[in-house]
Design a protein around this motif. Sequence first.
Motif: not given
Length: 308
Positions: A52-53, A58-59, A119-123
Amino acid sequence: MSDENVFDMKTSKPVNFRKYMKAGISILLLIILLITILNSMMITKEGEYKVVRQFGEVVDVEGEPGLHFKIPFIQTTTTLPNKNMSYDMEEQEINTLDKKRIIIDNYAVWRITDPTRMINTAKTVVGAQSRMGEFIFSTVRTELGQMNYEEIINDEKSSRSDLNIRITERVNELLSDYGAEVKDVRIKRTDLPEANEQSVYTRMISERESTAQEYLSRGEAEKSRIMAETDRRVQEMLSKARADAEQIRAEGEQEAAQIYNEAFSKDPEFYRLYRTLESYKTTVDDQTTIIIPHDSPYARTLLGYFGE
């Protein structure tokens, strides 16, 4: 003008627009409410993450299968796999320690361990696989660059099991910031570039022939040793058998002589006759002419005079 064409405005009823407007607004609100409810719901299936973003950040991450909720229209979801995945790399050329160029084909089994970090690094999953492929190729090139070509392809001299473990551990160190973990890295195939293939095959054939000749030489040497040992043992057995036979023969002759002596001592005259007859065996045949005195032992025996 005919009465049939006259329209009486006083008798027609006005249209109730307010009623239709309320009904339309109610339907619209119902649709909006339904869309809002559907947009707030998310279903997590077995073997996947729901990330969930909100405004790109990302939350929340839901990894348990079932129905979950989020803030509609503000929060969005991204689905990531929560299971082992296989990543097949493209073929690459590397140099071995003895300066041989070889083509390697790898594959890896991996999974996402931290969806937020990934998600934060490789997307995306594709981005994570791309980075993982770079790390694997770099590590494999470094490891195989410290080995000779024959150590890589020869099963007897190969240490691939240790090599796979080292590569897996090193790649996981590099992937620690990407929320992913490699379970196993394997080399599926090692080939030679076409330019080098025939020369290496020729050298390998020569080495195999040399090895075969060495085995044949060892076999011939072992054969000669076994034959020599067998001949020696046979000669020892024959020598012992001859010695035993000579001993038995000597004992037999000794016993026979003793028996003869005992028998002949009982009748000396018969013994002299026996000796005389035995001598005839070697001195008389069908071509023999004998001239002897008439009173010789031979003549007396031949003439039948056995007395004095």
